[in-house]
Design a protein around this motif. Structure first.
Motif, PDB file in Angstrom:
ATOM      1  N   TRP A  34       9.579  62.068 -90.999  1.00 50.37           N
ATOM      2  CA  TRP A  34       9.504  62.494 -92.392  1.00 50.37           C
ATOM      3  C   TRP A  34       9.920  61.341 -93.271  1.00 50.37           C
TER       4      TRP A  34
ATOM      5  N   LEU B 225      12.946  69.342 -85.945  1.00 49.51           N
ATOM      6  CA  LEU B 225      11.856  69.467 -84.973  1.00 49.51           C
ATOM      7  C   LEU B 225      11.508  68.133 -84.316  1.00 49.51           C
TER       8      LEU B 225
ATOM      9  N   ALA C 110      13.410  71.646 -96.303  1.00 50.17           N
ATOM     10  CA  ALA C 110      12.189  71.247 -95.590  1.00 50.17           C
ATOM     11  C   ALA C 110      12.417  69.976 -94.781  1.00 50.17           C
ATOM     12  N   ALA C 111      13.094  69.005 -95.375  1.00 55.57           N
ATOM     13  CA  ALA C 111      13.365  67.755 -94.653  1.00 55.57           C
ATOM     14  C   ALA C 111      14.264  68.008 -93.447  1.00 55.57           C
TER      15      ALA C 111
ATOM     16  N   PRO D  81      14.272  61.773 -94.015  1.00 55.27           N
ATOM     17  CA  PRO D  81      14.873  62.739 -93.090  1.00 55.27           C
ATOM     18  C   PRO D  81      16.301  63.113 -93.484  1.00 55.27           C
TER      19      PRO D  81
ATOM     20  N   LEU E 132      10.098  65.611 -85.871  1.00 58.05           N
ATOM     21  CA  LEU E 132       8.920  65.020 -86.496  1.00 58.05           C
ATOM     22  C   LEU E 132       9.349  63.962 -87.509  1.00 58.05           C
TER      23      LEU E 132
ATOM     24  N   ILE F 221      12.065  69.751 -90.747  1.00 59.71           N
ATOM     25  CA  ILE F 221      11.121  68.808 -90.143  1.00 59.71           C
ATOM     26  C   ILE F 221      11.854  67.825 -89.236  1.00 59.71           C
ATOM     27  N   THR F 222      13.000  67.327 -89.700  1.00 60.92           N
ATOM     28  CA  THR F 222      13.787  66.393 -88.905  1.00 60.92           C
ATOM     29  C   THR F 222      14.335  67.070 -87.658  1.00 60.92           C
TER      30      THR F 222
END
Length: 97
Positions: free
Chosen positions: A62, A58, A51-52, A65, A60, A55-56
Motif C-alpha cells: 500500500w 493482509l 483501510a491502510a 502502510p 498487500l 490492507i497492510t
C-alpha cells in the motif's frame, strides 16, 4: 536513523493516500459550511487509516502502510485531509458563483 529525503518521501505517500483523497474531497464537496470540513477531515482520516491498516495486515503493498513497523503519520494525514477537503469545498463554492 532515516535520512531526511526518505522521511519526506514517507510523508508524501501518507498525504497522497488515494482513500484519504477520495473521502476528503467527497465530504469537502458536499459541505455547505466551512465548519463541516472538520467532519470531512475526521471521516477521511478514519477511512484512510482503517483501510491502510487492513490492507497492510493482509500483507498487500500500500502507498502508506499502517502497522507495527510503519508509522501512522496522523498529523500528516490530518493536514492532508484538511487540504484536500478545503480544495474541494473551495472549487465547489467558486463554481456556484
Amino acid at each position: 536513523m532515516e535520512t531526511p529525503s526518505v522521511a519526506a518521501a514517507v510523508w508524501l505517500m501518507a498525504a497522497f493516500d488515494p482513500i484519504l483523497i477520495v473521502v476528503a474531497a467527497y465530504f469537502g464537496w458536499k459541505a455547505d459550511q466551512a465548519g463541516k470540513l472538520v467532519v470531512a477531515v475526521i471521516a477521511a482520516l478514519t477511512a484512510a487509516v482503517l483501510a491502510a491498516w487492513a490492507i497492510t495486515s493482509l500483507g498487500l503493498p500500500w502507498i502508506a502502510p499502517v502497522g507495527g513497523d510503519h508509522p501512522s503519520l496522523l498529523p500528516v494525514r490530518t493536514v492532508a485531509a484538511l487540504v484536500w477537503s478545503s480544495a474541494a469545498y473551495g472549487i465547489r463554492r467558486m463554481r456556484a458563483g
